[in-house]
Enzyme design. Sequence first.
Site, PDB file in Angstrom:
ATOM      1  N   GLU A   1     -10.174 -10.008  -0.800  1.00  0.00           N
ATOM      2  CA  GLU A   1     -10.198  -9.131  -1.264  1.00  0.00           C
ATOM      3  C   GLU A   1     -10.529  -9.835  -2.506  1.00  0.00           C
ATOM      4  OE1 GLU A   1      -7.184  -5.846   0.249  1.00  0.00           O
ATOM      5  OE2 GLU A   1      -5.599  -7.331  -0.794  1.00  0.00           O
TER       6      GLU A   1
ATOM      7  N   GLY B   1      -8.088  -2.207  -7.134  1.00  0.00           N
ATOM      8  CA  GLY B   1      -7.690  -1.661  -8.030  1.00  0.00           C
ATOM      9  C   GLY B   1      -8.762  -1.587  -9.577  1.00  0.00           C
TER      10      GLY B   1
ATOM     11  N   GLU C   1      -1.886 -10.653  -5.991  1.00  0.00           N
ATOM     12  CA  GLU C   1      -0.608  -9.999  -6.523  1.00  0.00           C
ATOM     13  C   GLU C   1       0.197 -11.087  -6.223  1.00  0.00           C
ATOM     14  OE1 GLU C   1      -1.051  -6.006  -5.430  1.00  0.00           O
ATOM     15  OE2 GLU C   1      -2.670  -5.805  -6.762  1.00  0.00           O
TER      16      GLU C   1
ATOM     17  N   GLY D   1      -4.639   1.943  -3.410  1.00  0.00           N
ATOM     18  CA  GLY D   1      -4.724   3.177  -3.744  1.00  0.00           C
ATOM     19  C   GLY D   1      -4.979   4.038  -2.705  1.00  0.00           C
TER      20      GLY D   1
ATOM     21  N   HIS E   1      -1.357 -12.635  -0.991  1.00  0.00           N
ATOM     22  CA  HIS E   1      -1.978 -11.340  -1.942  1.00  0.00           C
ATOM     23  C   HIS E   1      -2.585 -11.874  -2.840  1.00  0.00           C
ATOM     24  CE1 HIS E   1      -3.125  -7.637  -3.654  1.00  0.00           C
ATOM     25  NE2 HIS E   1      -3.173  -6.996  -2.341  1.00  0.00           N
TER      26      HIS E   1
ATOM     27  N   ASN F   1      -1.755  -0.728   2.082  1.00  0.00           N
ATOM     28  CA  ASN F   1      -0.861  -1.376   1.740  1.00  0.00           C
ATOM     29  C   ASN F   1      -0.715  -1.179   0.181  1.00  0.00           C
ATOM     30  OD1 ASN F   1       0.582  -2.924  -0.217  1.00  0.00           O
ATOM     31  ND2 ASN F   1      -1.505  -4.074  -0.835  1.00  0.00           N
ATOM     32  N   TRP F   2       0.493  -0.254   0.349  1.00  0.00           N
ATOM     33  CA  TRP F   2       1.739   0.904  -0.422  1.00  0.00           C
ATOM     34  C   TRP F   2       1.575  -0.147  -1.420  1.00  0.00           C
ATOM     35  CZ3 TRP F   2       5.261   4.335   2.589  1.00  0.00           C
ATOM     36  CH2 TRP F   2       4.521   5.688   3.345  1.00  0.00           C
ATOM     37  N   LYS F   3       2.216  -1.473  -1.544  1.00  0.00           N
ATOM     38  CA  LYS F   3       2.575  -2.329  -3.272  1.00  0.00           C
ATOM     39  C   LYS F   3       3.809  -1.743  -3.150  1.00  0.00           C
ATOM     40  CE  LYS F   3      -2.577  -3.529  -3.546  1.00  0.00           C
ATOM     41  NZ  LYS F   3      -3.874  -3.468  -4.536  1.00  0.00           N
TER      42      LYS F   3
ATOM     43  N   SER G   1     -10.955  -1.491  -3.741  1.00  0.00           N
ATOM     44  CA  SER G   1     -11.309  -0.504  -4.228  1.00  0.00           C
ATOM     45  C   SER G   1     -12.004  -0.278  -3.415  1.00  0.00           C
ATOM     46  CB  SER G   1     -12.161  -0.830  -5.378  1.00  0.00           C
ATOM     47  OG  SER G   1     -11.230  -0.569  -6.743  1.00  0.00           O
TER      48      SER G   1
HETATM   49  P1  13P Z   1      -7.350  -1.138  -3.891  1.00  0.00           P
HETATM   50  O1  13P Z   1      -7.609  -0.690  -3.350  1.00  0.00           O
HETATM   51  O2  13P Z   1      -5.876  -0.217  -4.909  1.00  0.00           O
HETATM   52  O3  13P Z   1      -8.358  -1.887  -4.922  1.00  0.00           O
HETATM   53  O4  13P Z   1      -6.210  -2.641  -3.585  1.00  0.00           O
HETATM   54  C1  13P Z   1      -7.018  -3.572  -2.483  1.00  0.00           C
HETATM   55  C2  13P Z   1      -5.694  -4.313  -2.378  1.00  0.00           C
HETATM   56  O5  13P Z   1      -5.560  -5.218  -3.423  1.00  0.00           O
HETATM   57  C3  13P Z   1      -5.545  -4.304  -0.992  1.00  0.00           C
HETATM   58  O6  13P Z   1      -4.286  -4.850  -0.850  1.00  0.00           O
END
Ligand code: 13P
Length: 255
Positions: free
Chosen positions: A168, A174, A98, A235, A96, A10-12, A213
Amino acid sequence: MARRPLVMGNWKLNGSKAFTKELIAGLKAELAGVEGCDVAIAPPVMYLAEAEAALAGSAIALGSQNVDVNVQGAFTGDISTAMLKDFGAKYIIIGHSERRTYHKESDEFVAQKFGALKEAGLVPVLCIGESEAENEAGKTEEVCARQIDAVINALGVEAFNGAVIAYEPIWAIGTGKSATPAQAQAVHAFIRGHIAAKSQAVADQVIIQYGGSVNDANAAELFTQPDIDGALVGGASLKAPAFAVIVKAAAKAKN
Ligand code: 13P
């Protein structure tokens, strides 16, 4: 029943046209010949065209980080299932944390998105998970059950056939503070059991990814757990070598 693992990046909100081409070239090189694990990436939708072209001829599947419930019409700024299909996207992240947090997406709205994806023949990757406060209050199972039940109530448990759940925990996203393999396994087993209470057959095949993470150093141990069927990676998916180590760890652990 053997489930084929899925590792998805997931590149966000990261990247550019050049970055997309470069990262995909790196992934293709790093992952050439790796078998036994499904792999997908979800770049920002803005770069789906570049990603589709760069992925041509590779086994890496294309995905997206979100979708809207409407198929067409006067919905400014929205992206439909049909548009995602037009670019060959397959795995679509919904719910998600977020988006639940910054865009106030409710369990019911996320369930509607799940239905729209099923209708379109796309694979929902349903993100669920508790906040740090909910975790400390012992509400992890209650939150996960509620987020899953919104889908079951709207669409029936069979909707999870061919679908993916990503557990998650918000406190692990993150932060560099991954859930331990045992912690994650306990929640994954709860999630599978919750679905099994409605249908054992659906529970046996549903892919449950862990996210939060995940990196090249901790992935292998997470994948030793029986109910962890892969990972949704933030990440660490932005660097081809790290992401490739995670994919290879899943392929090794699950075959
Ligand atoms: P990280 O791997 O950066 O913690 O993010 C996880 C995530 O939200 C994947 O959707």
